[in-house]
Write an enzyme that holds these catalytic residues in place. Structure first.
Site, PDB file in Angstrom:
ATOM      1  N   ARG A   1      -4.930  -1.616   9.147  1.00 64.29           N
ATOM      2  CA  ARG A   1      -5.998  -2.331   8.951  1.00 64.29           C
ATOM      3  C   ARG A   1      -5.819  -3.547   7.930  1.00 64.29           C
ATOM      4  O   ARG A   1      -4.664  -3.641   7.362  1.00 64.29           O
ATOM      5  CB  ARG A   1      -7.175  -1.479   8.493  1.00 64.29           C
ATOM      6  CG  ARG A   1      -6.997  -0.768   7.191  1.00 64.29           C
ATOM      7  CD  ARG A   1      -8.240   0.052   6.869  1.00 64.29           C
ATOM      8  NE  ARG A   1      -7.727   0.859   5.475  1.00 64.29           N
ATOM      9  CZ  ARG A   1      -7.781   2.419   5.805  1.00 64.29           C
ATOM     10  NH1 ARG A   1      -7.720   2.836   7.076  1.00 64.29           N
ATOM     11  NH2 ARG A   1      -7.382   3.184   4.782  1.00 64.29           N
ATOM     12  N   ILE A   2      -6.808  -4.465   7.710  1.00 61.34           N
ATOM     13  CA  ILE A   2      -6.540  -5.614   6.736  1.00 61.34           C
ATOM     14  C   ILE A   2      -7.263  -5.682   5.538  1.00 61.34           C
ATOM     15  O   ILE A   2      -6.793  -6.222   4.691  1.00 61.34           O
ATOM     16  CB  ILE A   2      -7.186  -6.940   7.847  1.00 61.34           C
ATOM     17  CG1 ILE A   2      -6.644  -7.148   8.963  1.00 61.34           C
ATOM     18  CG2 ILE A   2      -6.973  -8.335   6.920  1.00 61.34           C
ATOM     19  CD1 ILE A   2      -5.119  -7.541   9.322  1.00 61.34           C
ATOM     20  N   SER A   3      -8.239  -4.585   5.763  1.00 63.65           N
ATOM     21  CA  SER A   3      -8.696  -4.527   4.224  1.00 63.65           C
ATOM     22  C   SER A   3      -9.082  -5.590   3.402  1.00 63.65           C
ATOM     23  O   SER A   3      -9.007  -5.781   1.977  1.00 63.65           O
ATOM     24  CB  SER A   3      -7.716  -3.518   3.097  1.00 63.65           C
ATOM     25  OG  SER A   3      -7.563  -2.210   3.967  1.00 63.65           O
TER      26      SER A   3
ATOM     27  N   LEU B   1      10.386 -20.742  -4.715  1.00 60.79           N
ATOM     28  CA  LEU B   1       9.476 -19.727  -3.936  1.00 60.79           C
ATOM     29  C   LEU B   1       7.914 -20.139  -4.663  1.00 60.79           C
ATOM     30  O   LEU B   1       7.961 -19.967  -5.899  1.00 60.79           O
ATOM     31  CB  LEU B   1       9.661 -18.369  -4.128  1.00 60.79           C
ATOM     32  CG  LEU B   1       8.604 -17.311  -3.540  1.00 60.79           C
ATOM     33  CD1 LEU B   1       8.686 -17.418  -1.969  1.00 60.79           C
ATOM     34  CD2 LEU B   1       8.889 -15.798  -3.917  1.00 60.79           C
TER      35      LEU B   1
ATOM     36  N   ASP C   1       0.840  -1.221   0.064  1.00 61.70           N
ATOM     37  CA  ASP C   1      -0.065  -0.127   0.185  1.00 61.70           C
ATOM     38  C   ASP C   1       0.778   1.252   0.174  1.00 61.70           C
ATOM     39  O   ASP C   1       1.879   1.373   0.579  1.00 61.70           O
ATOM     40  CB  ASP C   1      -1.002  -0.061   1.370  1.00 61.70           C
ATOM     41  CG  ASP C   1      -1.991   0.801   1.189  1.00 61.70           C
ATOM     42  OD1 ASP C   1      -2.356   1.395   0.025  1.00 61.70           O
ATOM     43  OD2 ASP C   1      -2.556   1.313   2.161  1.00 61.70           O
ATOM     44  N   GLY C   2       0.336   2.276  -0.762  1.00 59.28           N
ATOM     45  CA  GLY C   2       1.111   3.639  -0.762  1.00 59.28           C
ATOM     46  C   GLY C   2       1.423   3.934  -1.910  1.00 59.28           C
ATOM     47  O   GLY C   2       2.121   5.295  -2.042  1.00 59.28           O
ATOM     48  N   ASN C   3       1.093   3.393  -3.101  1.00 57.20           N
ATOM     49  CA  ASN C   3       1.620   3.941  -4.472  1.00 57.20           C
ATOM     50  C   ASN C   3       1.314   5.384  -4.679  1.00 57.20           C
ATOM     51  O   ASN C   3       2.052   6.169  -5.427  1.00 57.20           O
ATOM     52  CB  ASN C   3       1.179   2.966  -5.536  1.00 57.20           C
ATOM     53  CG  ASN C   3       1.949   1.495  -5.255  1.00 57.20           C
ATOM     54  OD1 ASN C   3       2.598   1.443  -4.477  1.00 57.20           O
ATOM     55  ND2 ASN C   3       1.303   0.518  -6.122  1.00 57.20           N
TER      56      ASN C   3
ATOM     57  N   HIS D   1       2.137   3.515  -9.240  1.00 57.76           N
ATOM     58  CA  HIS D   1       1.828   2.039  -9.487  1.00 57.76           C
ATOM     59  C   HIS D   1       3.059   1.506 -10.322  1.00 57.76           C
ATOM     60  O   HIS D   1       3.487   0.271 -10.055  1.00 57.76           O
ATOM     61  CB  HIS D   1       0.569   1.636 -10.364  1.00 57.76           C
ATOM     62  CG  HIS D   1      -0.492   2.207  -9.403  1.00 57.76           C
ATOM     63  ND1 HIS D   1      -0.626   1.780  -8.055  1.00 57.76           N
ATOM     64  CD2 HIS D   1      -1.791   2.845  -9.825  1.00 57.76           C
ATOM     65  CE1 HIS D   1      -1.945   2.081  -7.581  1.00 57.76           C
ATOM     66  NE2 HIS D   1      -2.496   2.857  -8.557  1.00 57.76           N
TER      67      HIS D   1
ATOM     68  N   ARG E   1     -12.424   1.697  -7.798  1.00 58.65           N
ATOM     69  CA  ARG E   1     -11.735   3.078  -8.046  1.00 58.65           C
ATOM     70  C   ARG E   1     -12.296   3.510  -9.462  1.00 58.65           C
ATOM     71  O   ARG E   1     -12.551   3.167 -10.492  1.00 58.65           O
ATOM     72  CB  ARG E   1     -10.256   2.608  -8.321  1.00 58.65           C
ATOM     73  CG  ARG E   1      -9.885   2.157  -6.998  1.00 58.65           C
ATOM     74  CD  ARG E   1      -8.087   2.296  -6.819  1.00 58.65           C
ATOM     75  NE  ARG E   1      -7.906   1.860  -5.211  1.00 58.65           N
ATOM     76  CZ  ARG E   1      -6.659   1.967  -4.785  1.00 58.65           C
ATOM     77  NH1 ARG E   1      -5.682   2.161  -5.603  1.00 58.65           N
ATOM     78  NH2 ARG E   1      -6.310   1.653  -3.538  1.00 58.65           N
TER      79      ARG E   1
ATOM     80  N   ARG F   1      -1.010   9.024 -10.205  1.00 56.51           N
ATOM     81  CA  ARG F   1      -0.869   7.763  -9.606  1.00 56.51           C
ATOM     82  C   ARG F   1      -0.278   6.711 -10.251  1.00 56.51           C
ATOM     83  O   ARG F   1       0.064   5.624  -9.556  1.00 56.51           O
ATOM     84  CB  ARG F   1      -2.457   7.262  -8.892  1.00 56.51           C
ATOM     85  CG  ARG F   1      -3.068   8.475  -7.928  1.00 56.51           C
ATOM     86  CD  ARG F   1      -4.602   7.844  -7.583  1.00 56.51           C
ATOM     87  NE  ARG F   1      -4.669   6.734  -7.159  1.00 56.51           N
ATOM     88  CZ  ARG F   1      -4.445   6.367  -5.593  1.00 56.51           C
ATOM     89  NH1 ARG F   1      -4.240   7.308  -5.010  1.00 56.51           N
ATOM     90  NH2 ARG F   1      -4.543   5.169  -5.118  1.00 56.51           N
TER      91      ARG F   1
HETATM   92  C1  IPE Z   1      -5.450  -2.593  -0.059  1.00 52.36           C
HETATM   93  O1  IPE Z   1      -4.926  -1.477  -0.297  1.00 52.36           O
HETATM   94  C2  IPE Z   1      -5.533  -3.356  -1.167  1.00 52.36           C
HETATM   95  C3  IPE Z   1      -4.184  -3.543  -1.996  1.00 52.36           C
HETATM   96  C4  IPE Z   1      -2.953  -3.261  -1.379  1.00 52.36           C
HETATM   97  C5  IPE Z   1      -4.087  -4.301  -3.116  1.00 52.36           C
HETATM   98  P1  IPE Z   1      -6.084  -0.171  -0.347  1.00 52.36           P
HETATM   99  O2  IPE Z   1      -5.383   1.017  -0.588  1.00 52.36           O
HETATM  100  O3  IPE Z   1      -7.135  -0.624  -1.307  1.00 52.36           O
HETATM  101  O4  IPE Z   1      -6.982  -0.399   1.105  1.00 52.36           O
HETATM  102  P2  IPE Z   1      -7.677   0.895   1.796  1.00 52.36           P
HETATM  103  O5  IPE Z   1      -8.852   1.372   0.948  1.00 52.36           O
HETATM  104  O6  IPE Z   1      -6.807   1.921   2.177  1.00 52.36           O
HETATM  105  O7  IPE Z   1      -8.355   0.115   3.196  1.00 52.36           O
HETATM  106  C1  IPE Z   2      -1.720   0.116  -3.437  1.00 55.50           C
HETATM  107  O1  IPE Z   2      -1.470   1.528  -3.379  1.00 55.50           O
HETATM  108  C2  IPE Z   2      -1.828  -0.281  -4.894  1.00 55.50           C
HETATM  109  C3  IPE Z   2      -3.289  -0.985  -4.975  1.00 55.50           C
HETATM  110  C4  IPE Z   2      -4.156  -0.970  -4.279  1.00 55.50           C
HETATM  111  C5  IPE Z   2      -3.390  -1.218  -6.292  1.00 55.50           C
HETATM  112  P1  IPE Z   2      -2.516   2.693  -3.320  1.00 55.50           P
HETATM  113  O2  IPE Z   2      -3.131   2.735  -4.605  1.00 55.50           O
HETATM  114  O3  IPE Z   2      -3.814   2.275  -2.365  1.00 55.50           O
HETATM  115  O4  IPE Z   2      -2.017   4.004  -2.677  1.00 55.50           O
HETATM  116  P2  IPE Z   2      -2.422   4.815  -1.853  1.00 55.50           P
HETATM  117  O5  IPE Z   2      -2.818   3.965  -0.579  1.00 55.50           O
HETATM  118  O6  IPE Z   2      -3.677   5.620  -2.354  1.00 55.50           O
HETATM  119  O7  IPE Z   2      -1.409   5.636  -1.357  1.00 55.50           O
HETATM  120 MG    MG Z   3      -4.085   2.306  -0.522  1.00 52.54          MG
END
Ligand code: IPE
Ligand code: IPE
Ligand code: MG
Length: 239
Positions: free
Chosen positions: A189-191, A133, A22-24, A39, A73, A35
């Site tokens: 969180r676990i999402s 792996l 998460d965090g891209n 990615h 999204r 964004r």
């Molecule tokens: C969780 O990240 C899903 C993936 C990393 C693929 P999200 O960015 O979708 O999660 P939320 O919306 O912050 O809970």
């Molecule tokens: C996780 O990064 C990648 C995917 C869910 C595909 P995000 O796209 O959720 O990045 P943030 O959380 O918005 O920074």
């Molecule tokens: Mg995210």
């Protein structure tokens, strides 16, 4: 120069690591870029972490690439991600075959572009006898969906959906349970990731945004895991 760190004893290496990448988006935003830029950088992190996991002796690595909720999204971002999956699969397959990686894709795939579905099936078939792996890519995955589909299948087979019957029909059936779950990007969180399989996982959350996460950060998580005392509901063993 970094100080030498002693290697991890093999019995302290988690067998199954699961990662919420998460965090891209935030990483790209910090750089005033779209964004998509985040990615693309995220794919490079995934490559580094697959290699680090393989080198460390992890048996199974599960990476959350696209959740069922991510379908909500904007259409532009969803289609960019689909294109990126296709591109990445095509690009990586050779080197991962060389490294004996066995690929599996877990999730509900019927809504994915047919080209991507075909590519996922081909990659799985091509790599199924590899002995390195096991790499599970969770795409279109939801933990609730996984439990529900396992229970439905048990019922359809005339069984009572007991814990054992469900477990044997999860998409991860036959693999070890998750020992260590890593989530980057700072959210606690676990999402809707692997709900069942995380029952006794150690949970590691870090602020680092996924594109900044590399082999050193991964090893740091493994070292943290090595220091955990796992009890599985029992009392600690006498010292
Ligand atoms: C969780 O990240 C899903 C993936 C990393 C693929 P999200 O960015 O979708 O999660 P939320 O919306 O912050 O809970
Ligand atoms: C996780 O990064 C990648 C995917 C869910 C595909 P995000 O796209 O959720 O990045 P943030 O959380 O918005 O920074
Ligand atoms: Mg995210």
């Amino acid at each position: 120069m970094t100080a030498a760190v002693p290697p991890l004893p093999a019995e302290r290496v988690p067998r199954h690591v699961a990662v919420i990448m998460d965090g891209n988006g935030r990483w790209a935003k910090d750089r005033l870029r779209p964004r998509a830029f985040g990615h693309h950088a995220g794919v490079r992190s995934a490559r580094r972490v697959v290699r680090a996991a393989s080198d460390a002796g992890v048996e199974v690595l599960t990476m959350f690439a696209f959740s069922q909720e991510n379908w909500h999204r904007p259409e532009e971002e969803v289609s960019l991600l689909m294109r990126l999956f296709v591109q990445t699969l095509r690009r990586e397959i050779k080197s991962l075959m060389k490294n004996r990686v066995r690929w599996r894709f877990i999730g509900e795939h019927s809504a994915f572009p047919p080209e991507l579905q075909a590519l996922m099936r081909e990659t799985e078939a091509m790599s199924k006898d590899n002995d390195g792996l096991t790499l599970l890519i969770a795409v279109g995955y939801g933990g609730q969906w996984d439990i529900a589909q396992a229970a439905s299948r048990a019922v359809a087979e005339g069984l009572t959906p007991s814990a054992e019957a469900i477990e044997a029909r999860l998409v991860t059936a036959g693999l070890p349970p998750v020992d260590l779950m890593i989530r980057t990007g700072g959210e606690l969180r676990i999402s809707n990731f692997l709900l069942w399989q995380l029952s006794y996982a150690e949970l590691y959350f870090c602020e680092t945004l996924w594109p900044d996460f590399g082999s050193e950060e991964f090893l740091q998580a493994l070292r943290w895991f090595a220091g955990r005392q796992r009890r599985f509901g029992r009392v600690p063993e006498a010292a």
